[in-house]
Design an enzyme around this catalytic site. Structure first.
Site, PDB file in Angstrom:
ATOM      1  N   ASP A  57      49.522  43.138  45.706  1.00 27.94           N
ATOM      2  CA  ASP A  57      48.321  44.372  46.239  1.00 27.94           C
ATOM      3  C   ASP A  57      47.250  44.587  46.434  1.00 27.94           C
ATOM      4  O   ASP A  57      46.509  45.344  46.588  1.00 27.94           O
ATOM      5  CB  ASP A  57      47.373  44.454  44.265  1.00 27.94           C
ATOM      6  CG  ASP A  57      47.005  42.891  44.570  1.00 27.94           C
ATOM      7  OD1 ASP A  57      47.155  41.768  45.028  1.00 27.94           O
ATOM      8  OD2 ASP A  57      45.569  43.060  43.534  1.00 27.94           O
TER       9      ASP A  57
ATOM     10  N   ASP B  56      48.883  40.243  50.199  1.00 27.03           N
ATOM     11  CA  ASP B  56      49.684  40.579  48.997  1.00 27.03           C
ATOM     12  C   ASP B  56      50.081  40.955  48.593  1.00 27.03           C
ATOM     13  O   ASP B  56      49.623  41.850  49.045  1.00 27.03           O
ATOM     14  CB  ASP B  56      49.231  39.418  47.795  1.00 27.03           C
ATOM     15  CG  ASP B  56      47.354  39.916  47.834  1.00 27.03           C
ATOM     16  OD1 ASP B  56      47.196  40.349  48.007  1.00 27.03           O
ATOM     17  OD2 ASP B  56      47.450  39.345  46.512  1.00 27.03           O
TER      18      ASP B  56
ATOM     19  N   SER C  86      48.580  40.597  41.469  1.00 29.10           N
ATOM     20  CA  SER C  86      48.372  40.090  42.719  1.00 29.10           C
ATOM     21  C   SER C  86      49.577  39.030  43.350  1.00 29.10           C
ATOM     22  O   SER C  86      50.432  40.020  43.475  1.00 29.10           O
ATOM     23  CB  SER C  86      47.452  39.100  42.569  1.00 29.10           C
ATOM     24  OG  SER C  86      46.740  39.063  43.405  1.00 29.10           O
TER      25      SER C  86
ATOM     26  N   ASP D  73      44.856  42.385  48.351  1.00 29.03           N
ATOM     27  CA  ASP D  73      42.650  42.345  48.349  1.00 29.03           C
ATOM     28  C   ASP D  73      43.276  41.114  48.580  1.00 29.03           C
ATOM     29  O   ASP D  73      42.204  40.406  49.581  1.00 29.03           O
ATOM     30  CB  ASP D  73      42.927  42.479  46.797  1.00 29.03           C
ATOM     31  CG  ASP D  73      43.696  40.942  45.831  1.00 29.03           C
ATOM     32  OD1 ASP D  73      44.523  40.646  46.189  1.00 29.03           O
ATOM     33  OD2 ASP D  73      43.176  41.163  44.524  1.00 29.03           O
TER      34      ASP D  73
END
Length: 594
Positions: free
Chosen positions: A310, A308, A153, A312
């Site tokens: 990834d 960010d 993340s 999400d």
């Protein structure tokens, strides 16, 4: 742990690790007899927690490496087979695997897919990096039994992680998390297969465009006012940064299809696991937004957006009347998006009775006030979007109302039901439409946010984090939480504590009469909350993914004077309270560090 025990663990690791890079790291440390570093790498085994794995990459049992990935995947495969005996017998089990831009993510993802394939579980593997929310979407699209995304993340570049998902497209929770952990801990050998053999057998299927197209269409389908977008899109300029992650292709495509002119920060557009322009690729962090804000300022953008690695999480900044960009917190953007979704649904007659919203317990109560106005039920859950998804899944199974929005303060929002995780791509699309909507009303988003404060009250939020790395750090954080539980707090920032909620022990009580305890109806979690007179809530929570403890301050102050001057006075009052509470918390943390 003594020297001989550490060296024994190191030799065991060396004998099992097939990835030469990680194995050589440990071999070199043993040759140098670097006991301090070896102890840090072997004093514990990286725990497969309730959501999967996350840790610093490198050789060792306390590191993210190919061996730990293999063991985790074999355990997950074993559990999936046990949980679905009929499908296992019929050979119809399947999994989806995705990965982000971090170093080793592609290696870890392929290893994961091949272990699934070797265990008779058909693996759908993305051919290139993809956002976490697209993984969730793909699990539901393929009706897969499980899924994995390799990502850490928003963590710094030295980290990587492994998130496990179930057949509903959400991260695993009880009872599956406990069952998977048990299976992982029992693994003694790992089955794998070559990529060529996996493809030839039909147990490995490479995917990309088919899912991309359907995911993009889903994101756009959430929007309410396509005609408004056509009218205003050409006059709204957006600056965007994917922070070297997965977002560029997706955010550019979705916003581009809407007719928006998107300028992506060129230095941060390409995927790069070294994150060369930022220390932390996290839109919550002001330094991470610096380049995007600079480009937004120079191009006179109407909105700055960021996701960010990834994709999400979703962060934003907007220009004030003087052209200076203001970074919005996760709580502020969450409140703006929530209200926009509610008012749009109400206008279109799509806000039925029984509609509900879900937020984490450390998220501001700003949204609670908005829910009251629109007749939407607000439900609290533990921190982490898997718990928001769990509430939705439970309600859906019981046919109890309609999910309309979910949020958490750490820049996480979920508008759609097709994804069971936070989604920065769909949030970017909705934010763009919302910006155009309020422009059509003659207001900027910042001006409308001030209007919301005058209507609902002023909410200011702060977060405080302190790192406690290594074996000693774990002990220190446990000590802080134990002391807070034992001694409690009578006041913070000069405000009396009138209620304490201890999620770990499932109780809530008034500290002036601690014997009179009521039960908390939430799963156990190591969180303490202090409710202050006046409506402020302070929460303490050790991070589940990093060696740090976090405090969340959520204040609420009524705006008695609805003028601009009155609001500014209220903001100063709230800021002073936050400053005082922050000072008290820092004193607690400083004392624990000595």
């Amino acid at each position: 742990m003594d020297k001989s025990e550490i060296l024994k663990k190191a030799q065991e690791y060396i004998s099992q690790e097939k990835d030469e890079r990680f194995r050589k790291e440990v071999e070199d440390l043993v040759a140098k007899q670097d006991m301090k570093e070896l102890e840090d790498r072997f004093y514990q085994t990286l725990e497969f927690g309730t959501g999967g794995l996350r840790g610093i990459m490198g050789g060792g049992t306390n590191r993210m490496n190919t061996l730990e990935i293999n063991l985790a995947t074999q355990g997950l495969a074993n559990y999936v087979i046990k949980a679905n005996p009929e499908k296992a017998k019929a050979g119809t089990l399947s999994a989806v695997v995705a990965y982000d831009s971090r170093n080793n993510s592609d290696v870890f993802a392929e290893a994961t897919a091949l272990i699934f394939a070797a265990n008779g579980i058909k693996a759908y593997l993305f051919t290139g990096l993809r956002p976490t929310p697209e993984l969730s979407f793909a699990i539901r699209y393929y009706k897969a039994d499980t899924g994995v995304v390799v990502t850490a993340s928003h963590n710094p570049k030295i980290y990587n992680g492994y998130k496990a998902y179930w057949n509903d497209g959400a991260q695993v929770i009880e009872p599956h998390d406990v069952g998977i952990i048990e299976e992982v801990n029992k693994v003694t050998s790992v089955k794998t297969i070559t990529k060529e053999d996996a493809i030839k057998s039909g147990k490995l299927v490479l995917i990309d465009e088919e899912i991309d197209t359907k995911y993009w269409e889903m994101c756009k389908a959430q929007l309410f006012r396509p005609e408004l977008i056509k009218e205003y899109a050409k006059n709204v300029n957006v600056v965007y940064t994917p922070l070297h992650g997965t977002g560029a292709m997706h955010v550019e495509k979705v916003l581009g299809d809407l007719g928006l002119a998107v300028k992506t920060v060129p230095e941060q557009r390409n995927p790069d696991g070294n994150f060369p322009t930022v220390e932390k690729p996290n839109p919550e962090e002001k330094p991470a937004m610096k380049m995007a804000v600079e480009l937004g300022t120079s191009t006179k953008a109407d909105c700055v957006m960021a996701t960010d690695p990834d994709s999400d999480r979703f962060g934003t900044a907007f220009p004030d009347k003087n052209g200076n960009f203001v970074l919005l917190s996760g709580n502020q953007m969450g409140a703006l998006l929530m209200e926009y979704v509610f008012l749009s649904r109400k206008e279109l007659n799509k806000l039925p009775k029984g509609s509900y919203c879900v937020r984490s317990i450390v998220t501001s109560a700003f949204g609670d006030e908005i829910c009251k106005k629109y007749g939407v039920e607000m439900i609290e859950c533990l921190t982490g979007f898997k718990w928001i998804a769990a509430v939705e899944a439970e309600r859906e199974a019981k046919n109890q109302g309609q999910y309309v929005f979910g949020l958490e303060e750490s820049y996480g929002y979920k508008i759609e039901t097709e994804v069971m995780d936070k989604d920065g791509v769909s949030a970017a699309a909705m934010c763009a439409e919302m910006t155009m909507y309020w422009r059509s009303k003659g207001k900027s988003l910042l001006e409308h946010l001030d209007d919301m404060y005058k209507e609902y009250g002023y909410f200011e939020d702060r977060s405080i984090s302190k790192n406690f790395p290594g074996m000693e750090g774990v002990s220190t954080m446990k000590g802080i939480m134990a002391k807070l539980r034992q001694d409690g707090l009578t006041s913070l920032g000069g405000k009396k504590v009138i209620k304490i909620r201890d999620i770990q022990n499932s109780v809530v009580y008034d500290p002036s009469s601690p014997a009179n305890k009521e039960t908390v109806n939430l799963p156990k979690s190591n969180v303490l909350q202090f409710f202050l007179e006046g409506g402020t809530v302070v929460s303490a929570r050790p991070s589940g993914t990093e060696p740090k403890i976090k405090f969340y301050i959520n204040t609420k102050t009524e705006v008695s004077d609805k003028s601009d001057a009155g609001l500014e006075a209220t903001k100063k009052e709230a800021s002073a309270l936050c400053d005082a509470i922050t000072s008290d918390i820092n004193s607690i943390l400083d004392a624990a560090s000595k």
